[in-house]
Design a protein around this motif. Structure first.
Motif, PDB file in Angstrom:
ATOM      1  N   ASN A 249       4.435   4.266   5.137  1.00 30.45           N
ATOM      2  CA  ASN A 249       4.855   4.454   6.524  1.00 30.45           C
ATOM      3  C   ASN A 249       5.061   5.929   6.872  1.00 30.45           C
ATOM      4  OD1 ASN A 249       7.147   4.872   4.989  1.00 30.45           O
ATOM      5  ND2 ASN A 249       8.534   3.887   6.483  1.00 30.45           N
ATOM      6  N   GLU A 364       5.306   1.036  -1.922  1.00 26.22           N
ATOM      7  CA  GLU A 364       5.421   0.951  -0.465  1.00 26.22           C
ATOM      8  C   GLU A 364       6.884   0.762  -0.049  1.00 26.22           C
ATOM      9  OE1 GLU A 364       1.009  -1.033   0.413  1.00 26.22           O
ATOM     10  OE2 GLU A 364       2.800  -2.292   0.244  1.00 26.22           O
ATOM     11  N   GLN A 368       9.374   3.470   1.935  1.00 20.61           N
ATOM     12  CA  GLN A 368       9.967   3.032   3.202  1.00 20.61           C
ATOM     13  C   GLN A 368      11.490   3.207   3.201  1.00 20.61           C
ATOM     14  OE1 GLN A 368       8.785  -0.906   4.355  1.00 20.61           O
ATOM     15  NE2 GLN A 368      10.215  -1.014   6.078  1.00 20.61           N
TER      16      GLN A 368
END
Length: 399
Positions: A249, A364, A368
């Motif tokens: 992100n 991931e 984040q």
């Protein structure tokens, strides 16, 4: 009090060099003197700013680049010279050149050698440091410890966090904590931490401390780094596969540095670099980094990754992990890397290196949630730096 450091291993660079620096600087900080006992023509990689006294018995023997047959011959020569160095160290102790001796890196073979020399009857304490005893080594180590148990000035110090020696009941063996490795050339401030070089020794090579100010973490890409000696068992390729599949992100970069000691490792690193150089977010550094270059590379990343998978890392302390702590860096690591640390100090997260898809999801999620955990991570790093500090390490060593 003068403490001699008996060093007989030629070290190309890195953690072994810095480990000796820790010993020298902390002993000096305590108000004592240091001196190196080393073989003739010993090639120091840095100037430790301390006295040097040369041992008789010949120069250091190295196996670098030799054939298996020649290595066998050199191993015999090394054992012969090691015994000569230990006899020479005994003579120096008898002459009043030191009040204690530290052997900073040893195996059970060192103990067997000492039993064959005058050093077993040393008039001063001899502290022999083992950097962990794995399950394959344990029987030989225990046998050697019992062999030398009657010589009361010989003390075996095992740097470890696990408890595999607890049941052996060896009175001459102490298990001691690992020390952190801190920057000595470069300091870096962040909004969450004080200067990471607080309470460390100043640079000893005359080039001073270089101050590098940092930007806030959310104003630049997050940078992960893999550092240290490169070997196949360190599982970097599965980590690379998970990294390139991950959907982050925010911008995330990866630096992979590797120092290679063997031709096969060097070839593997070059192949790895060629296979992944198409990805702009990954950069490779295939060389040893020393001094300010090493510190700058570490301080320029946000997270240090340790994907090593060999079971022996459960028993041998990870110098790279304790470098990450000393440099105030959070970590992502496999469960084989001194899991006792992360279980007590939440300075990062475990990653599953056995499954690329699982590792992808873990990366991931970590990226984040990274910013929300930063304050807690740095608080844990502060505690870990205190508990694994140089003062406590040397106190336990000389106990």
């Amino acid at each position: 009090m003068k403490i001699a450091i008996l060093e007989s291993i030629i070290m190309p660079a890195g953690h072994e060099v810095e480990f000796d620096r820790i010993l020298v600087n902390e002993v000096k900080r305590r108000g004592d003197e240091t001196v190196f006992f080393v073989p003739e023509n010993f090639p120091f990689k840095i100037d430790y700013k301390t006295d040097v006294s040369y041992l008789s018995g010949g120069e250091v023997v190295t196996y670098a680049g030799v054939s298996p047959l020649k290595k066998l011959w050199l191993s015999i020569l090394r054992e012969k010279r090691r015994r000569a160095w230990f006899n020479s160290a005994y003579d120096k102790a008898m002459a009043g050149e030191c009040d204690a001796i530290i052997i900073p890196t040893a195996t059970y073979r060192y103990v067997k050698a000492i039993v064959d020399t005058k050093l077993k009857d040393s008039p001063v304490p001899v502290y022999i440091i083992f950097h962990g005893i794995n399950n394959k080594e344990q029987a030989n180590f225990v046998k050697a410890a019992k062999l030398i148990a009657s010589y009361k000035n010989i003390h075996l110090k095992v740097i470890t966090l696990c408890h595999n020696l607890d049941s052996e009941n060896l009175d001459n063996v102490d298990c001691i904590i690992p020390p952190v490795f801190k920057p000595v050339h470069i300091s870096k401030n962040s909004e969450y931490t004080e200067d990471v070089t607080t309470n460390t020794e100043p640079a000893t090579q005359g080039d001073g401390i270089i101050d590098v100010s940092s930007t806030k973490m959310d104003e630049k890409p997050l940078t992960l780094g893999v550092f240290g000696q490169f070997r196949k068992e360190k599982n970097i390729i599965p980590f690379l596969d998970a990294f390139i599949k991950a959907q982050f992100n925010r911008p995330v970069n990866l630096v992979v540095q590797g120092a290679t000691a063997k031709p096969e490792d060097s070839q593997l690193f070059e192949e790895m670099q060629k296979n992944y150089e198409q990805y702009d977010q990954i950069s490779f550094v295939h060389k040893s980094l020393i001094g300010p270059d090493w510190e700058r590379a570490l301080l320029d990343v946000d997270v240090i990754v340790l994907p090593y998978g060999a079971k022996r890392y459960l028993y041998h302390w990870s110098a790279m992990l304790f470098t990450a702590i000393g440099f105030n860096k959070c970590i992502l690591q496999s469960r084989e890397i001194n899991p006792e640390v992360l279980e007590k100090y939440p300075i990062g997260a475990f990653i599953d290196i056995t499954d690329v898809n699982v590792l992808q999801r873990e990366l991931e999620q970590w990226v984040q949630e990274y910013t929300t955990h930063m304050a807690d991570i740095y608080q844990a790093l502060e505690c870990a730096n205190h508990d694994f500090g140089h003062e406590e390490f040397v106190t336990q060593l000389l106990r």
